[in-house]
Design an enzyme around this catalytic site. Structure first.
Site, short mmCIF file in Angstrom:
data_model
loop_
_atom_site.label_atom_id
_atom_site.label_comp_id
_atom_site.label_asym_id
_atom_site.label_seq_id
_atom_site.Cartn_x
_atom_site.Cartn_y
_atom_site.Cartn_z
N ASN A 131 0.80 -1.23 0.00
CA ASN A 131 0.00 0.00 0.00
C ASN A 131 0.83 1.27 0.00
O ASN A 131 1.95 1.26 0.51
CB ASN A 131 -0.92 -0.01 1.23
CG ASN A 131 -2.09 -0.94 1.00
OD1 ASN A 131 -2.67 -0.94 -0.07
ND2 ASN A 131 -2.43 -1.71 2.03
N ASP A 159 -10.57 -7.26 -1.41
CA ASP A 159 -11.83 -6.55 -1.19
C ASP A 159 -12.98 -7.29 -1.86
O ASP A 159 -14.07 -7.42 -1.30
CB ASP A 159 -11.71 -5.12 -1.74
CG ASP A 159 -10.45 -4.43 -1.22
OD1 ASP A 159 -10.33 -4.28 0.00
OD2 ASP A 159 -9.58 -4.07 -2.05
N HIS A 187 -8.05 0.87 -3.65
CA HIS A 187 -7.97 -0.06 -2.51
C HIS A 187 -7.73 0.78 -1.26
O HIS A 187 -6.61 0.97 -0.81
CB HIS A 187 -6.82 -1.06 -2.70
CG HIS A 187 -6.54 -1.83 -1.43
ND1 HIS A 187 -7.42 -2.73 -0.90
CD2 HIS A 187 -5.49 -1.77 -0.56
CE1 HIS A 187 -6.92 -3.20 0.23
NE2 HIS A 187 -5.76 -2.64 0.46
P1 NAX Z 1 5.35 -6.86 6.56
O1 NAX Z 1 5.80 -5.61 7.22
O2 NAX Z 1 5.15 -8.10 7.35
O3 NAX Z 1 6.37 -7.22 5.39
C1 NAX Z 1 6.82 -6.28 4.47
C2 NAX Z 1 8.18 -6.71 4.03
O4 NAX Z 1 8.59 -5.86 2.95
C3 NAX Z 1 9.25 -6.60 5.11
O5 NAX Z 1 9.92 -7.85 5.27
C4 NAX Z 1 10.19 -5.52 4.59
O6 NAX Z 1 11.55 -5.77 4.93
C5 NAX Z 1 9.97 -5.65 3.08
N1 NAX Z 1 10.38 -4.48 2.30
C6 NAX Z 1 10.29 -3.18 2.64
N2 NAX Z 1 10.82 -2.41 1.69
C7 NAX Z 1 11.27 -3.24 0.72
C8 NAX Z 1 11.94 -3.04 -0.51
N3 NAX Z 1 12.27 -1.82 -0.92
N4 NAX Z 1 12.26 -4.13 -1.25
C9 NAX Z 1 11.96 -5.36 -0.82
N5 NAX Z 1 11.33 -5.61 0.35
C10 NAX Z 1 10.98 -4.56 1.10
O7 NAX Z 1 4.02 -6.45 5.78
P2 NAX Z 1 2.87 -7.40 5.19
O8 NAX Z 1 1.87 -7.65 6.23
O9 NAX Z 1 3.50 -8.55 4.52
O10 NAX Z 1 2.20 -6.42 4.12
C11 NAX Z 1 2.88 -5.98 2.99
C12 NAX Z 1 2.10 -4.88 2.29
O11 NAX Z 1 0.82 -5.35 1.85
C13 NAX Z 1 1.82 -3.66 3.15
O12 NAX Z 1 2.08 -2.49 2.39
C14 NAX Z 1 0.32 -3.76 3.40
O13 NAX Z 1 -0.26 -2.50 3.65
C15 NAX Z 1 -0.14 -4.36 2.11
N6 NAX Z 1 -1.48 -4.97 2.11
C16 NAX Z 1 -2.24 -4.83 0.99
C17 NAX Z 1 -3.48 -5.42 0.85
C18 NAX Z 1 -4.28 -5.27 -0.39
O14 NAX Z 1 -5.41 -5.76 -0.41
N7 NAX Z 1 -3.81 -4.63 -1.46
C19 NAX Z 1 -4.07 -6.19 1.97
C20 NAX Z 1 -3.06 -6.68 2.96
C21 NAX Z 1 -1.95 -5.73 3.27
O15 NAX Z 1 -2.39 -4.81 4.23
#
Ligand code: NAX
Length: 324
Positions: A131, A159, A187
């Site tokens: 997001n 969603d 979203h």
């Molecule tokens: P986490 O914080 O568990 O994992 C995110 C991972 O991304 C971490 O391991 C971090 O080190 C890594 N990361 C950060 N910057 C990076 C980069 N430049 N290159 C590679 N890796 C990188 O988050 P998680 O619960 O897995 O969620 C991930 C994303 O999905 C969040 O942005 C969240 O808001 C989004 N979501 C989107 C949804 C949707 O329906 N579109 C729903 C679920 C979720 O909330």
């Protein structure tokens, strides 16, 4: 033997990554007969954790998994990749303004878009989960001028699935009995789950529920489900988000008659061209197509417009920041 499909997952050590990788490796993303190689992209401090996940993937002895690569370099991760799942993003921290959030994510999705542009396979398909997903997808797409814009998509399938489940429970029907569900727009909390084209038992869903339930319960429950999950679980949706990502790519590749996906607008339904907005879509021949010809009444128009307006504001903000 079939050449394996390369699938890149960013944020591979995060909680969605953990729920996603095993399902990809087991064949649920592309099909039970399609071998895959996985590329795990992480920030340097999370590479070790990704290595741990890779050890577990090894220990599953998945017959379809032909290799795992772990890297902190987008140019390596996206080299020759066929499917890119952009999950890693910068979360909103306390006190962060929207501009700060967009800027931090621009610093991630701009370079990743460029790496995709320069190194990915010709048939690359990109799904942005991290997001703000729609605008992150727009940033990545704008940094990949050599890739057809239609290859960049953002996820509203979670969603969509939430809307199916809420409606099924309300009407006491099976999810499989519901056809033509649609999520429109961003979203975010402004998204619009539309029951005016949804069919249950061949009849329009909106006519089978009270207007007050639709307006005051259904729409906000779907739109705020992510917050309800955080409240209950103490962590954001992970397995359901991974499941939706699997659904999105599976249907993109293998075809579907009707689902929801955020794709680059061609101007359909008054959504400005170029915005990455959720539409009712079909997938044919490996390409998303916006389902045309739906009548949009005043109730729906107002809600679609509000969500699209938010997308325009996000686009204008990232333009102003020089991120696109
Ligand atoms: P986490 O914080 O568990 O994992 C995110 C991972 O991304 C971490 O391991 C971090 O080190 C890594 N990361 C950060 N910057 C990076 C980069 N430049 N290159 C590679 N890796 C990188 O988050 P998680 O619960 O897995 O969620 C991930 C994303 O999905 C969040 O942005 C969240 O808001 C989004 N979501 C989107 C949804 C949707 O329906 N579109 C729903 C679920 C979720 O909330």
């Amino acid at each position: 033997a079939q050449t394996p499909v390369k699938v890149t997952v960013t944020g591979a050590a995060g909680q969605i990554g953990y729920a996603l990788l095993f399902r990809i490796a087991s064949g649920q993303l592309l099909g039970a007969d399609v071998p895959v190689t996985l590329s795990l992209l992480e920030v340097p401090q999370a590479v070790k954790a990704a290595e741990g996940t890779a050890m577990e993937l090894d220990d599953c002895a998945f017959p379809l998994l032909r290799g795992i690569e772990i890297t902190d370099d987008p140019n390596v991760a996206f080299n020759g990749t066929n499917v890119a799942l952009l999950v890693g993003a910068m979360p909103r921290k306390a006190g962060m303004e929207r501009g700060d959030l967009l800027e931090a994510n621009g610093g991630i999705f701009g370079p990743q878009g460029k790496a995709i542009n320069d190194h990915a396979a010709d048939d690359i398909r990109v799904l942005v989960v991290g997001n703000p997903a729609n605008t992150n997808a727009l940033i990545a797409q704008q940094h990949a001028p050599d890739v057809p814009a239609e290859r960049f998509t953002a996820m509203t399938r979670l969603d969509h699935n939430r809307a199916l489940s809420q409606l099924a429970a309300k009407l006491g029907v099976a999810v499989a009995d519901i056809k033509k569900m649609t999520i429109w727009g961003n979203h975010s909390a402004t998204q619009y789950p539309d029951l005016f084209h949804t069919e249950v038992g061949g009849k329009i869903a909106a006519e089978q529920v009270d207007e007050s339930w639709l307006r005051d319960t259904f729409i906000p429950t779907v739109a705020k489900r992510g917050a309800a999950i955080i409240d209950a679980r103490g962590a954001s949706s992970a397995a359901s988000a991974a499941n939706a990502a699997i659904d999105h790519v599976h249907d993109w590749v293998n075809g579907t008659e009707w689902t929801s996906a955020a794709i680059v607008s061609d101007g359909s339904y008054g959504v400005p061209e170029g915005l990455i907005s959720s539409f009712p879509v079909a997938s044919r021949g490996g390409r998303w197509e916006i389902i045309q010809g739906l009548e949009i009444d005043a109730f729906s128009r107002e809600r679609i417009d509000a969500s699209v307006r938010e997308l325009e504001e996000e686009r204008d903000a990232v333009r102003k920041l020089g991120l696109i």
